[in-house]
Design a protein around this motif. Structure first.
Motif: not given
Ligand SMILES: Cc1cc2nc3c(=O)[nH]c(=O)nc-3n(C[C@H](O)[C@H](O)[C@H](O)COP(=O)(O)OP(=O)(O)OC[C@H]3O[C@@H](n4cnc5c(N)ncnc54)[C@H](O)[C@@H]3O)c2cc1C
Ligand code: FES
Length: 274
Positions: A102-114, A192-195, A198-200, A248-254
Motif C-alpha cells: 500500500v503506497c500512501v502519499a500526501g501533498g507533494v509527497g505524491i511526486a515521490e510515491i509515483y 508512506v511519504i508526506g507531511p 501524516m506519516m506518524k 527510507d526508514f522503518d516508520a515504527h522506529k522513527v
C-alpha cells in the motif's frame, strides 16, 4: 550547468520541471533524490527524482513553492539553467516482489510515491495507492499513480475530489474489512511519504496491526553527504542521517516528534528571506 527543457505549473503551488541531466538519469532509482543549487548565490535544496528518461537523458522534478528557493525555481523558464544538481542521492527504495504493497502519499509527497508505486508494480506486486491533498486543485499526478496501481483511493480535506477525509481513513477501512474477512490477508508492506504528522498517523495505525511500514523522511538537508548533521533523525534510539542512511526508514522506529521539531528550526529565518 543543467538546462531546463520545460517548467510548467501543475497547479497554483506546484511546478514540474524537466531538466537535461544525462548522468543522473542514467542511474536514477525510485526513492532517490537530488540536491540543487540554482545559482552560486543560492541555497542547496533536496528534491525527489519524480521521473527520469534514460534515452532522452532527462530528469523530472516536482517542486512545491514553500519558500525563497522553490519560488525562484518556479520562475525559471525553458532554456534557463540550474548551476548544480548533485545526485542521485540516498538509498533507492527496496522494491522487490513481496506481495501487496500500500503506497500512501500526501501533498507533494505524491511526486515521490509515483516512481515508488511504479517500481513496486513493475516488480510484480499488487499495488494499492492512497493519495490525498487539501483540495482537488492541489492533487497532483492522479493519472500517473493510477496507471501503476491496482486500486487508487483519493482523499481531500474539503471533499472536492474523492473522499472527504485524511489518507488514514481508507487505510483504516481496508484493515477493518480484512479483519472481518476470512480470505483476504493484510498487506505485506505500507510505504508512506508526506507531511510528518501524516506519516506518524499512518505509522501509528500500521503498528497496531504489525504491518511493516517504510517512511521516506524529509528533514532539512544541506550538504547531503553525511557531514553537516542537519538531516539528523532518531531511528530506534540511534542517530541516523537521512541523506546517507535513508531517506527510507522503518516508520515504527522513527521519532516523528523530533523530526517535526527539527523541521521548524529555521522558520524565523525562512520568513525573513521571502
Ligand atoms: C529527501 C527530500 C526530498 C524532497 N523532495 C521534495 C520534492 O520532490 N518536492 C518538493 O516540493 N519538496 C521536496 N522536499 C522539500 C524541499 O526540499 C523543501 O520544500 C525546500 O527545501 C524548501 O526550500 P525553500 O527555500 O523554498 O523554502 P524555505 O522557506 O527555506 O523552507 C520552507 C520549508 O521547507 C523545509 N526546508 C527548508 N529548507 C530545506 C532543506 N534544505 N531541506 C529540506 N527541507 C527544507 C522546511 O520544512 C521549511 O520550513 C524534499 C525534502 C527532502 C529532505
Ligand atoms: S544533509 Fe548534511 S548530514 Fe545529511
Amino acid at each position: 550547468m543543467f538546462t531546463i527543457l520545460e517548467n510548467k505549473p501543475l497547479n497554483s503551488a506546484v511546478n514540474k520541471l524537466i531538466i537535461k541531466a544525462e548522468q543522473i538519469a542514467s542511474s536514477a532509482k525510485a526513492g532517490q533524490f537530488v540536491v540543487i543549487l540554482i545559482d552560486d548565490k543560492g541555497e542547496r535544496i533536496p528534491l525527489t527524482l519524480s521521473d527520469w528518461d534514460k534515452q532522452q537523458g532527462t530528469i523530472t522534478l516536482i517542486a512545491q513553492i514553500a519558500g525563497a528557493t522553490t519560488k525562484k525555481l518556479s520562475q525559471l523558464k525553458a532554456g534557463d539553467s540550474i548551476a548544480h544538481i548533485l545526485g542521485p542521492l540516498g538509498h533507492p527504495t527496496e522494491t522487490e516482489k513481496i506481495g501487496t504493497v500500500v503506497c500512501v502519499a500526501g501533498g507533494v509527497g505524491i511526486a515521490e510515491i509515483y516512481p515508488v508505486a511504479k517500481a513496486f508494480k513493475e516488480a510484480g506486486n499488487r499495488v494499492l495507492s492512497i493519495i490525498g491533498a487539501r483540495t482537488q486543485e492541489l492533487l497532483i499526478l492522479q493519472e500517473e499513480v493510477k496507471r501503476f496501481s491496482d486500486e487508487l483511493f483519493i482523499t481531500t480535506d474539503d471533499g472536492s475530489l474523492g473522499r472527504k477525509s485524511l489518507v488514514t481513513e481508507p487505510l483504516k477501512e481496508l484493515f477493518s474489512s480484512i479483519e472481518k474477512s476470512t480470505h483476504t490477508k493484510y498487506p505485506d508492506l505500507v510505504y508512506v511519504i508526506g507531511p510528518v504528522v501524516m506519516m506518524k498517523a499512518v505509522s501509528d495505525l500500521t503498528k497496531e496491526y504489525s504491518i511493516k511500514t517504510i517512511a521516506s523522511l524529509n528533514p532539512i538537508m544541506v550538504d547531503a553527504t553525511g557531514m553537516c548533521g542537519s538531516c539528523r533523525c532518531s531511528v530506534d534510539g540511534k542517530t541516523k542521517y537521512a541523506c546517507v542512511d535513508g531517506p527510507d526508514f522503518d516508520a515504527h522506529k522513527v521519532d516523528f516528534n523530533e523530526l517535526s521539531q527539527r523541521l521548524r528550526l529555521f522558520n524565523t529565518q525562512e520568513k525573513t528571506v521571502l
